[in-house]
Design a protein around this motif. Structure first.
Motif, PDB file in Angstrom:
ATOM      1  N   GLU A 277       0.827  -1.206   0.000  1.00 57.44           N
ATOM      2  CA  GLU A 277       0.000   0.000   0.000  1.00 57.44           C
ATOM      3  C   GLU A 277       0.868   1.265   0.000  1.00 57.44           C
ATOM      4  OE1 GLU A 277      -3.694   1.976   2.554  1.00 57.44           O
ATOM      5  OE2 GLU A 277      -2.836   0.057   3.166  1.00 57.44           O
ATOM      6  N   GLU A 278       1.940   1.255   0.784  1.00 54.01           N
ATOM      7  CA  GLU A 278       2.840   2.410   0.832  1.00 54.01           C
ATOM      8  C   GLU A 278       3.583   2.584  -0.494  1.00 54.01           C
ATOM      9  OE1 GLU A 278       5.398   1.779   4.149  1.00 54.01           O
ATOM     10  OE2 GLU A 278       3.765   1.758   5.615  1.00 54.01           O
ATOM     11  N   LEU A 279       4.040   1.469  -1.078  1.00 51.33           N
ATOM     12  CA  LEU A 279       4.819   1.543  -2.314  1.00 51.33           C
ATOM     13  C   LEU A 279       3.976   2.036  -3.491  1.00 51.33           C
ATOM     14  CD1 LEU A 279       6.894  -1.772  -2.103  1.00 51.33           C
ATOM     15  CD2 LEU A 279       7.730   0.556  -1.738  1.00 51.33           C
ATOM     16  N   SER A 280       2.668   1.806  -3.446  1.00 53.47           N
ATOM     17  CA  SER A 280       1.819   2.202  -4.571  1.00 53.47           C
ATOM     18  C   SER A 280       1.768   3.715  -4.745  1.00 53.47           C
ATOM     19  CB  SER A 280       0.401   1.650  -4.386  1.00 53.47           C
ATOM     20  OG  SER A 280      -0.246   2.250  -3.285  1.00 53.47           O
ATOM     21  N   GLU A 281       2.207   4.461  -3.741  1.00 54.61           N
ATOM     22  CA  GLU A 281       2.265   5.920  -3.878  1.00 54.61           C
ATOM     23  C   GLU A 281       3.343   6.332  -4.870  1.00 54.61           C
ATOM     24  OE1 GLU A 281       2.770   7.623  -0.043  1.00 54.61           O
ATOM     25  OE2 GLU A 281       0.962   6.708   0.810  1.00 54.61           O
ATOM     26  N   ASN A 282       4.381   5.492  -5.037  1.00 56.42           N
ATOM     27  CA  ASN A 282       5.498   5.840  -5.916  1.00 56.42           C
ATOM     28  C   ASN A 282       5.701   4.871  -7.076  1.00 56.42           C
ATOM     29  OD1 ASN A 282       6.476   8.082  -4.211  1.00 56.42           O
ATOM     30  ND2 ASN A 282       6.961   6.463  -2.750  1.00 56.42           N
ATOM     31  N   PHE A 283       5.090   3.680  -6.990  1.00 50.77           N
ATOM     32  CA  PHE A 283       5.323   2.659  -8.002  1.00 50.77           C
ATOM     33  C   PHE A 283       4.001   2.094  -8.505  1.00 50.77           C
ATOM     34  CE2 PHE A 283       8.804   2.464  -4.884  1.00 50.77           C
ATOM     35  CZ  PHE A 283       9.911   2.699  -5.701  1.00 50.77           C
ATOM     36  N   THR A 284       4.047   1.552  -9.718  1.00 54.08           N
ATOM     37  CA  THR A 284       2.936   0.768 -10.251  1.00 54.08           C
ATOM     38  C   THR A 284       3.211  -0.690  -9.891  1.00 54.08           C
ATOM     39  OG1 THR A 284       2.595   2.308 -12.074  1.00 54.08           O
ATOM     40  CG2 THR A 284       1.742   0.063 -12.351  1.00 54.08           C
ATOM     41  N   ILE A 285       2.208  -1.392  -9.370  1.00 55.27           N
ATOM     42  CA  ILE A 285       2.428  -2.748  -8.866  1.00 55.27           C
ATOM     43  C   ILE A 285       1.422  -3.720  -9.489  1.00 55.27           C
ATOM     44  CG2 ILE A 285       2.424  -4.220  -6.796  1.00 55.27           C
ATOM     45  CD1 ILE A 285       3.223  -1.739  -5.184  1.00 55.27           C
ATOM     46  N   ALA A 286       1.925  -4.847  -9.953  1.00 60.92           N
ATOM     47  CA  ALA A 286       1.074  -5.954 -10.403  1.00 60.92           C
ATOM     48  C   ALA A 286       1.411  -7.156  -9.536  1.00 60.92           C
ATOM     49  CB  ALA A 286       1.317  -6.269 -11.876  1.00 60.92           C
ATOM     50  N   ILE A 287       0.391  -7.752  -8.925  1.00 57.30           N
ATOM     51  CA  ILE A 287       0.621  -8.849  -7.990  1.00 57.30           C
ATOM     52  C   ILE A 287      -0.248 -10.052  -8.350  1.00 57.30           C
ATOM     53  CG2 ILE A 287      -1.023  -7.753  -6.386  1.00 57.30           C
ATOM     54  CD1 ILE A 287       0.437  -9.170  -4.098  1.00 57.30           C
ATOM     55  N   VAL A 288       0.387 -11.214  -8.420  1.00 54.12           N
ATOM     56  CA  VAL A 288      -0.332 -12.484  -8.589  1.00 54.12           C
ATOM     57  C   VAL A 288      -0.522 -13.075  -7.205  1.00 54.12           C
ATOM     58  CG1 VAL A 288      -0.074 -14.875  -9.350  1.00 54.12           C
ATOM     59  CG2 VAL A 288       0.425 -13.010 -10.930  1.00 54.12           C
ATOM     60  N   THR A 289      -1.740 -13.494  -6.897  1.00 53.52           N
ATOM     61  CA  THR A 289      -1.989 -14.080  -5.581  1.00 53.52           C
ATOM     62  C   THR A 289      -3.067 -15.150  -5.672  1.00 53.52           C
ATOM     63  OG1 THR A 289      -2.690 -13.609  -3.307  1.00 53.52           O
ATOM     64  CG2 THR A 289      -3.641 -12.232  -5.026  1.00 53.52           C
ATOM     65  N   HIS A 290      -2.921 -16.179  -4.825  1.00 52.45           N
ATOM     66  CA  HIS A 290      -3.956 -17.202  -4.685  1.00 52.45           C
ATOM     67  C   HIS A 290      -4.923 -16.835  -3.566  1.00 52.45           C
ATOM     68  CE1 HIS A 290      -3.361 -20.460  -7.475  1.00 52.45           C
ATOM     69  NE2 HIS A 290      -2.064 -20.432  -7.287  1.00 52.45           N
ATOM     70  N   SER A 291      -4.566 -15.819  -2.792  1.00 52.97           N
ATOM     71  CA  SER A 291      -5.410 -15.406  -1.667  1.00 52.97           C
ATOM     72  C   SER A 291      -6.374 -14.319  -2.125  1.00 52.97           C
ATOM     73  CB  SER A 291      -4.539 -14.892  -0.511  1.00 52.97           C
ATOM     74  OG  SER A 291      -5.341 -14.269   0.471  1.00 52.97           O
ATOM     75  N   MET A 292      -7.638 -14.654  -2.219  1.00 52.16           N
ATOM     76  CA  MET A 292      -8.623 -13.650  -2.627  1.00 52.16           C
ATOM     77  C   MET A 292      -8.778 -12.574  -1.569  1.00 52.16           C
ATOM     78  SD  MET A 292     -11.475 -15.977  -4.555  1.00 52.16           S
ATOM     79  CE  MET A 292     -11.319 -17.391  -3.468  1.00 52.16           C
ATOM     80  N   GLN A 293      -8.575 -12.956  -0.290  1.00 46.44           N
ATOM     81  CA  GLN A 293      -8.641 -11.957   0.776  1.00 46.44           C
ATOM     82  C   GLN A 293      -7.517 -10.933   0.623  1.00 46.44           C
ATOM     83  OE1 GLN A 293      -8.679 -15.229   1.201  1.00 46.44           O
ATOM     84  NE2 GLN A 293     -10.589 -15.760   2.241  1.00 46.44           N
ATOM     85  N   GLN A 294      -6.339 -11.413   0.233  1.00 46.63           N
ATOM     86  CA  GLN A 294      -5.225 -10.496   0.026  1.00 46.63           C
ATOM     87  C   GLN A 294      -5.502  -9.568  -1.148  1.00 46.63           C
ATOM     88  OE1 GLN A 294      -1.168 -11.791  -1.598  1.00 46.63           O
ATOM     89  NE2 GLN A 294      -0.690 -11.309   0.536  1.00 46.63           N
ATOM     90  N   ALA A 295      -6.015 -10.112  -2.233  1.00 42.92           N
ATOM     91  CA  ALA A 295      -6.358  -9.281  -3.389  1.00 42.92           C
ATOM     92  C   ALA A 295      -7.361  -8.208  -2.991  1.00 42.92           C
ATOM     93  CB  ALA A 295      -6.925 -10.152  -4.511  1.00 42.92           C
ATOM     94  N   ALA A 296      -8.338  -8.580  -2.180  1.00 40.48           N
ATOM     95  CA  ALA A 296      -9.354  -7.624  -1.745  1.00 40.48           C
ATOM     96  C   ALA A 296      -8.754  -6.531  -0.860  1.00 40.48           C
ATOM     97  CB  ALA A 296     -10.467  -8.356  -0.996  1.00 40.48           C
ATOM     98  N   ARG A 297      -7.725  -6.891  -0.088  1.00 41.31           N
ATOM     99  CA  ARG A 297      -7.132  -5.908   0.841  1.00 41.31           C
ATOM    100  C   ARG A 297      -6.196  -4.920   0.155  1.00 41.31           C
ATOM    101  NH1 ARG A 297      -6.807 -10.569   4.424  1.00 41.31           N
ATOM    102  NH2 ARG A 297      -4.693 -10.988   3.672  1.00 41.31           N
ATOM    103  N   VAL A 298      -5.411  -5.375  -0.838  1.00 40.66           N
ATOM    104  CA  VAL A 298      -4.303  -4.530  -1.314  1.00 40.66           C
ATOM    105  C   VAL A 298      -4.512  -3.902  -2.689  1.00 40.66           C
ATOM    106  CG1 VAL A 298      -2.666  -5.915   0.014  1.00 40.66           C
ATOM    107  CG2 VAL A 298      -2.987  -6.413  -2.424  1.00 40.66           C
ATOM    108  N   SER A 299      -5.449  -4.416  -3.502  1.00 39.97           N
ATOM    109  CA  SER A 299      -5.488  -3.985  -4.905  1.00 39.97           C
ATOM    110  C   SER A 299      -6.587  -2.967  -5.187  1.00 39.97           C
ATOM    111  CB  SER A 299      -5.668  -5.196  -5.822  1.00 39.97           C
ATOM    112  OG  SER A 299      -6.922  -5.797  -5.616  1.00 39.97           O
ATOM    113  N   HIS A 300      -6.382  -2.233  -6.285  1.00 41.83           N
ATOM    114  CA  HIS A 300      -7.389  -1.292  -6.766  1.00 41.83           C
ATOM    115  C   HIS A 300      -8.299  -1.956  -7.803  1.00 41.83           C
ATOM    116  CE1 HIS A 300      -3.906   1.473  -5.656  1.00 41.83           C
ATOM    117  NE2 HIS A 300      -4.862   1.753  -4.799  1.00 41.83           N
TER     118      HIS A 300
END
Length: 337
Positions: A277-300
């Motif tokens: 979340e902090e890094l997204s202020e300065n970087f573009t981030i693409a993340i692959v995850t098997h955790s749907m809860q994690q995707a819901a927490r961190v992604s736009h």
């Protein structure tokens, strides 16, 4: 003087009176039970209504996935949702990826916006990691892998023949599933990239880059007293943050993360998610995850892949509450995957 027979009469009368009054008390108790039970449906009525409302909404948006229904998708499957962005950092159009004769990715088109966290989800083997690796040409290292289509960053073709791939991987950094620190000190792990790319003119500059990178990775306070100890001596979560610090030390524009928390405990995972979340202020981030809860927490935004095809891309909240496609709904509700 009363005889024994006379004294027995009042006792019998008293026992009869007691026996008559007892059923009345039981009857009162029995009538009290239904009164309590009547209140139960009132409490429970709100839950079915909420469930019916969600079900109606989902039926309106995406047909319900039925048990036993085929998971195959049409060859002409069109991605639903919002795949493109007006503020795109990376644009991918008509991407096909082959391993020999086997096609792993089918005609994927999507944008990743500047300073966006894009999550890619889907069942194992759906092609999400393969697609992620095309974004910094990591698939070039796989024998027999072939990529077709257009992948651009800020309008520049990343698969142009004259493009310097080493420079590209500095601009598009990657954090892997398993922490992989170099067998060097913590300091040298972070300093390695800036050294080979000539980003530091002096030892002072290098020290500053190392400290800033470790601070951005939320690791500085934990390791500042042991910078010259081996990076492999850190805990799993610390090693993964060290790898993130190593990636951002060369000032990338995009950071790719391939299941960065799959090997970590919940506490270490929480720290990585806060860091994303902090890094997204300065970087573009693409993340692959098997955790749907994690995707819901961190992604736009969240992209759902299925059998090598991009099924749906939408704002994360919409994907997890009102998905447009029935396969997306079936996956997030646990019907397969």
């Amino acid at each position: 003087i009363m005889s024994p027979a006379d004294t027995a009469k009042p006792a019998k009368a008293a026992s009869k009176a007691a026996s008559k009054s007892a059923p009345k008390k039981v009857a009162k108790a029995k009538t009290a039970v239904p009164k309590v039970k009547k209140t139960e449906p009132k409490v429970k009525k709100t839950e079915p209504k909420a469930k019916k409302a969600v079900a109606k909404t989902r039926k309106a948006v995406a047909p319900q996935f039925k048990a036993g229904q085929s998971l195959d998708i049409d060859d002409q499957q069109i991605t639903v949702g919002k795949s493109f962005s007006d503020n795109a950092k990376m644009t991918m159009r008509n991407i096909d990826v082959y391993y020999g004769d086997k096609q792993a990715i089918h005609n994927v088109s999507i944008d990743i916006a500047k300073n966006e966290v894009m999550a890619m989800i889907g069942p194992s083997g759906c092609g999400k990691s393969t697609f992620l690796r095309t974004l910094n040409r990591m698939n070039d290292t796989v024998e027999g892998c072939r990529v077709e289509g257009d992948i651009c960053m800020d309008g520049e073709n990343l698969y142009a023949p004259k493009l310097d791939v080493v420079e590209l991987r500095a601009r598009v950094g990657m954090v892997f599933q398993k922490p992989n620190p170099f067998p060097k000190s913590i300091y040298e792990n972070v300093a390695y990239g800036p050294k080979i790319h000539g980003l530091a003119d002096s030892r002072v500059d290098l020290d500053e880059i190392v400290e800033n990178s470790l601070r951005k990775a939320s690791l500085w306070e934990e390791v500042k007293e042991r910078l010259h100890q081996p990076g492999t001596g850190l805990s799993g979560g610390q090693q993964q943050r060290l790898c993130i610090a190593r990636a951002i030390a060369v000032s990338p524009e995009v950071i790719l993360m391939d299941e960065p928390c799959s090997a970590l405990d919940p506490i270490a995972t929480a720290k990585i998610e806060e860091l994303i979340e902090e890094l997204s202020e300065n970087f573009t981030i693409a993340i692959v995850t098997h955790s749907m809860q994690q995707a819901a927490r961190v992604s736009h935004r969240t992209a759902y892949f299925h059998l090598g095809k991009l099924i749906e891309v939408n704002p994360t909240e919409q994907v997890f509450t009102m998905p447009e496609h029935q396969l997306t709904e079936a996956y997030i509700t646990g019907r397969f995957g």
